[in-house]
Design a protein around this motif. Sequence first.
Motif, short mmCIF file in Angstrom:
data_model
loop_
_atom_site.label_atom_id
_atom_site.label_comp_id
_atom_site.label_asym_id
_atom_site.label_seq_id
_atom_site.Cartn_x
_atom_site.Cartn_y
_atom_site.Cartn_z
N ARG A 162 0.82 -1.20 0.00
CA ARG A 162 0.00 0.00 0.00
C ARG A 162 0.86 1.26 0.00
O ARG A 162 0.56 2.24 -0.69
CB ARG A 162 -0.93 0.00 1.22
N LEU A 163 1.95 1.23 0.76
CA LEU A 163 2.85 2.37 0.78
C LEU A 163 3.47 2.56 -0.60
O LEU A 163 3.54 3.69 -1.12
CB LEU A 163 3.95 2.18 1.82
N HIS A 164 3.90 1.47 -1.23
CA HIS A 164 4.47 1.57 -2.57
C HIS A 164 3.44 2.13 -3.56
O HIS A 164 3.79 2.93 -4.44
CB HIS A 164 4.95 0.20 -3.04
N GLN A 165 2.19 1.71 -3.41
CA GLN A 165 1.15 2.23 -4.31
C GLN A 165 0.97 3.73 -4.15
O GLN A 165 0.89 4.47 -5.14
CB GLN A 165 -0.17 1.52 -4.03
N GLU B 78 0.49 -3.80 -5.27
CA GLU B 78 -0.40 -4.80 -5.84
C GLU B 78 -1.29 -4.16 -6.91
O GLU B 78 -2.25 -4.79 -7.38
CB GLU B 78 -1.28 -5.41 -4.74
N ASP B 79 -1.00 -2.93 -7.28
CA ASP B 79 -1.87 -2.15 -8.16
C ASP B 79 -1.45 -2.27 -9.62
O ASP B 79 -0.89 -1.35 -10.21
CB ASP B 79 -1.87 -0.69 -7.72
N GLY B 80 -1.75 -3.42 -10.23
CA GLY B 80 -1.42 -3.61 -11.63
C GLY B 80 -2.21 -2.69 -12.54
O GLY B 80 -1.72 -2.23 -13.57
N GLY B 81 -3.46 -2.39 -12.15
CA GLY B 81 -4.28 -1.50 -12.95
C GLY B 81 -3.73 -0.09 -13.00
O GLY B 81 -3.69 0.54 -14.06
N GLY B 82 -3.30 0.42 -11.85
CA GLY B 82 -2.72 1.75 -11.80
C GLY B 82 -1.43 1.82 -12.59
O GLY B 82 -1.16 2.81 -13.30
N CYS B 83 -0.64 0.76 -12.51
CA CYS B 83 0.61 0.71 -13.28
C CYS B 83 0.32 0.75 -14.77
O CYS B 83 0.99 1.46 -15.53
CB CYS B 83 1.37 -0.57 -12.92
N TYR C 133 8.10 9.21 -14.06
CA TYR C 133 7.58 7.92 -14.49
C TYR C 133 8.46 6.75 -14.07
O TYR C 133 7.96 5.68 -13.71
CB TYR C 133 7.41 7.91 -16.01
N GLY C 134 9.76 6.93 -14.14
CA GLY C 134 10.67 5.83 -13.81
C GLY C 134 10.51 5.39 -12.37
O GLY C 134 10.38 4.21 -12.07
N SER C 135 10.53 6.34 -11.45
CA SER C 135 10.40 6.00 -10.04
C SER C 135 8.99 5.52 -9.70
O SER C 135 8.81 4.63 -8.87
CB SER C 135 10.75 7.22 -9.18
N ALA C 136 7.99 6.10 -10.36
CA ALA C 136 6.62 5.66 -10.14
C ALA C 136 6.47 4.20 -10.55
O ALA C 136 5.84 3.39 -9.84
CB ALA C 136 5.65 6.53 -10.93
N ARG C 137 7.06 3.84 -11.66
CA ARG C 137 6.98 2.46 -12.13
C ARG C 137 7.66 1.51 -11.16
O ARG C 137 7.18 0.41 -10.89
CB ARG C 137 7.61 2.36 -13.51
#
Length: 244
Positions: free
Chosen positions: A46-49, A72-77, A61-65
């Motif tokens: 959750r923190l990573h998301q 666990e947020d594949g949709g957001g990715c 974008y690089g760090s966000a990815r």
Amino acid sequence: MTVLLSCYGTNSLFSLLNHGTPERHQYLVRAVKWSCGDLHKLGHPRLHQLLAQTLWKEKNYGSARYHYLRSEDGGGCADMLVELHLLRGYPSEIDLFLTQAVLQYLCLQKKVAASEVFETYTKTHPTITKQRGPPFILPLLNFLWLLLSTIESGKVTYFTVLCEQYQPSLNRDPSYREYLDRIGQLFFNLPAPKPQPGPGGIFGNLIQGLLGGGLGDDDSDDEGHMGGASSSAHQVPLTAEELD
């Protein structure tokens, strides 16, 4: 509940810190380490998301990815990757942005997130939606579609044949072989390949970077975490293209 509330608070403080400052990096390192535990050795998903969402808003974008992969947020990715490809990617790399993400999620044993990033990307990218797949026009998209189904079946023969049949497409990026070797071990109980000459063996720093690596906390960390692309990634007009 306490941990989740702390994740929100941690991310709120992170967003207030100035970009690129040593304090921001130090804060992020400590925050992620604080959130680690027996179930979340790479930090709380959750923190990573939340961190990924903040960094995406900053167009980092690089760090966000990097952080999306550890959530666990594949949709957001997927939503972020679609935006990134449309803004800065080449048309020929439309499948490469997705392939790298799916394979990396699987190497981190995140099957649900891998399926989500695939489903969302293929259903929301305006170019792919025109194809009305699956099956798709692009071979790598078909490979991913079949790979996710094969993992659910657990049949090693299917996995082996699939990789052989799509070898020409997989050769577009040499890192795919290493990710698939790892996926074969995790989901099909295949033995690890014999170490190859050179530093780090067959997996080198690629898998190790994915499983640990830096924390992707500022723009300078984009390089080495961005990913989208293949061996042609160096040609993409981004400040950072290589994956972990």
